[in-house]
Design an enzyme around this catalytic site. Structure first.
Site, PDB file in Angstrom:
ATOM      1  N   GLY A  13       0.779  -1.238   0.000  1.00 36.39           N
ATOM      2  CA  GLY A  13       0.000   0.000   0.000  1.00 36.39           C
ATOM      3  C   GLY A  13       0.807   1.283   0.000  1.00 36.39           C
ATOM      4  N   SER A  14       2.046   1.239  -0.516  1.00 33.42           N
ATOM      5  CA  SER A  14       2.827   2.476  -0.516  1.00 33.42           C
ATOM      6  C   SER A  14       2.258   3.491  -1.512  1.00 33.42           C
ATOM      7  CB  SER A  14       4.305   2.207  -0.797  1.00 33.42           C
ATOM      8  OG  SER A  14       4.503   1.806  -2.131  1.00 33.42           O
ATOM      9  N   ASN A  15       1.658   3.002  -2.595  1.00 38.45           N
ATOM     10  CA  ASN A  15       1.031   3.947  -3.536  1.00 38.45           C
ATOM     11  C   ASN A  15      -0.225   4.572  -2.936  1.00 38.45           C
ATOM     12  OD1 ASN A  15       2.372   4.182  -6.292  1.00 38.45           O
ATOM     13  ND2 ASN A  15       2.465   1.967  -5.930  1.00 38.45           N
ATOM     14  N   ARG A  66     -14.361 -15.787  -9.903  1.00 39.90           N
ATOM     15  CA  ARG A  66     -13.624 -14.517  -9.858  1.00 39.90           C
ATOM     16  C   ARG A  66     -14.560 -13.376 -10.262  1.00 39.90           C
ATOM     17  NH1 ARG A  66      -8.977 -12.561 -13.510  1.00 39.90           N
ATOM     18  NH2 ARG A  66      -9.931 -13.968 -14.989  1.00 39.90           N
ATOM     19  N   ARG A  92      -4.882  -9.077  -8.978  1.00 38.72           N
ATOM     20  CA  ARG A  92      -5.779  -9.878  -9.810  1.00 38.72           C
ATOM     21  C   ARG A  92      -6.026  -9.170 -11.136  1.00 38.72           C
ATOM     22  NH1 ARG A  92      -4.798 -12.876  -6.498  1.00 38.72           N
ATOM     23  NH2 ARG A  92      -6.074 -14.149  -5.125  1.00 38.72           N
ATOM     24  N   ILE A  93      -6.225  -9.964 -12.180  1.00 42.72           N
ATOM     25  CA  ILE A  93      -6.651  -9.392 -13.452  1.00 42.72           C
ATOM     26  C   ILE A  93      -8.125  -9.049 -13.313  1.00 42.72           C
ATOM     27  CG2 ILE A  93      -7.103  -9.943 -15.879  1.00 42.72           C
ATOM     28  CD1 ILE A  93      -4.459 -11.504 -15.843  1.00 42.72           C
ATOM     29  N   ASN A 108      -4.645   2.073 -13.260  1.00 46.69           N
ATOM     30  CA  ASN A 108      -3.697   1.134 -12.659  1.00 46.69           C
ATOM     31  C   ASN A 108      -2.297   1.720 -12.762  1.00 46.69           C
ATOM     32  OD1 ASN A 108      -2.678  -1.453 -11.704  1.00 46.69           O
ATOM     33  ND2 ASN A 108      -1.987  -1.822 -13.802  1.00 46.69           N
ATOM     34  N   HIS A 110       1.635   0.624 -13.085  1.00 49.17           N
ATOM     35  CA  HIS A 110       2.434  -0.546 -13.468  1.00 49.17           C
ATOM     36  C   HIS A 110       3.916  -0.150 -13.490  1.00 49.17           C
ATOM     37  CE1 HIS A 110       3.176  -4.436 -15.364  1.00 49.17           C
ATOM     38  NE2 HIS A 110       4.010  -3.805 -16.172  1.00 49.17           N
ATOM     39  N   GLU A 176       6.513   6.107  -9.148  1.00 50.41           N
ATOM     40  CA  GLU A 176       5.098   5.699  -9.055  1.00 50.41           C
ATOM     41  C   GLU A 176       4.381   6.618  -8.069  1.00 50.41           C
ATOM     42  OE1 GLU A 176       4.276   1.518  -8.399  1.00 50.41           O
ATOM     43  OE2 GLU A 176       6.206   0.975  -9.252  1.00 50.41           O
TER      44      GLU A 176
HETATM   45  C1  GRF Z   1       3.830  -1.321  -7.347  1.00 51.20           C
HETATM   46  O1  GRF Z   1       5.136  -1.497  -7.821  1.00 51.20           O
HETATM   47  C2  GRF Z   1       2.853  -1.268  -8.503  1.00 51.20           C
HETATM   48  O2  GRF Z   1       3.383  -0.704  -9.642  1.00 51.20           O
HETATM   49  C3  GRF Z   1       2.594  -2.733  -8.754  1.00 51.20           C
HETATM   50  O3  GRF Z   1       2.569  -3.320  -7.467  1.00 51.20           O
HETATM   51  C4  GRF Z   1       3.336  -2.525  -6.574  1.00 51.20           C
HETATM   52  C5  GRF Z   1       2.441  -2.140  -5.433  1.00 51.20           C
HETATM   53  O4  GRF Z   1       3.121  -1.492  -4.416  1.00 51.20           O
HETATM   54  N1  GRF Z   1       1.377  -2.911  -9.522  1.00 51.20           N
HETATM   55  P1  GRF Z   1       2.336  -0.850  -3.192  1.00 51.20           P
HETATM   56  O5  GRF Z   1       1.411  -1.936  -2.647  1.00 51.20           O
HETATM   57  O6  GRF Z   1       1.572   0.329  -3.693  1.00 51.20           O
HETATM   58  O7  GRF Z   1       3.398  -0.481  -2.195  1.00 51.20           O
END
Ligand code: GRF
Length: 210
Positions: A13-15, A66, A92-93, A108, A110, A176
């Site tokens: 959950g860092s994002n 799913r 998950r897709i 999303n 990536h 990110e």
């Molecule tokens: C990130 O590198 C994101 O690009 C990828 O999964 C990771 C998630 O990191 N899809 P966080 O859980 O947000 O720390």
């Protein structure tokens, strides 16, 4: 108007944290109404509750498929009035039935410069092994084609000669954390228009009024 957003998460959950912090600094005009995890007890859920954000765990246990699992998540997001869904480390897709409920309103992040190193959980390792000199990350709109939706924001980082998967991953993650809030703010400012497979970013309001 403040944009009501929701998150789908599966881990650290860092994002999510980066967006919480950007909202607190006044850089993103959004309100996180709900965080949904598909795994119990993950750090992302702690981050949400530490900041008083409603969090739900929807594991899908008991869901026949799913598809049903994700429809349950989509319903929750709708019930909370979420207008933009952010996938941030969701493992998950996403099924078409989920995407259809939030057309061009699901994004999303990536960890590669798409379309390179798409549809993998090891994009940074693959970039390093391939020998690219520039790596990076992408925020894109989620469509039924995995990692192939219109691109909103990208950032590059150089690959250094002594990089390891860990060091490159850390440098990409910093970016990110910068571009995900930026992408959300583009939606908050209603600057995103989809033309074919392109996301066209309109001018900032200040510029438009000049
Ligand atoms: C990130 O590198 C994101 O690009 C990828 O999964 C990771 C998630 O990191 N899809 P966080 O859980 O947000 O720390």
């Amino acid at each position: 108007m403040t944009l009501p957003i929701g998150f789908l998460v599966s881990g650290r959950g860092s994002n999510l944290q980066a967006v919480i912090d950007a909202i607190a600094r006044g850089e993103v005009d959004a309100d996180i109404l709900l965080v949904i995890s598909n795994h119990p007890g993950i750090p992302a859920l702690d981050r949400a509750s530490r900041h008083g954000i409603r969090a739900a765990t929807v594991t899908g246990e008991g869901s026949p498929s799913r598809r049903e699992h994700q429809i349950e998540m989509a319903r929750l997001l709708e019930q909370h009035g979420v207008e933009l869904v952010v996938l941030a480390g969701f493992d998950r897709i996403v099924v078409p039935e989920m995407i259809e409920r939030f057309p061009h309103r699901m994004i999303n992040v990536h960890p590669s410069l798409l379309p390179a190193f798409a549809n993998t959980l090891h994009a940074q390792r693959e970039a390093l092994n391939y020998g690219v000199k520039l790596a990076g990350c992408t925020v894109h709109i989620v469509t039924a084609d995995v990692d192939a939706g219109p691109i909103l924001v990208q950032a590059c980082v150089p690959v250094l000669e002594d990089d390891t998967e860990e060091s490159l991953t850390a440098r990409i993650l910093e970016q990110e954390h910068r571009i995900l809030p930026q992408a959300i703010q583009l939606f908050a400012e209603k600057r995103v228009r989809i033309e074919g497979r392109r996301a066209v970013i309109g001018p900032a309001r200040e510029t438009a009024e000049r």
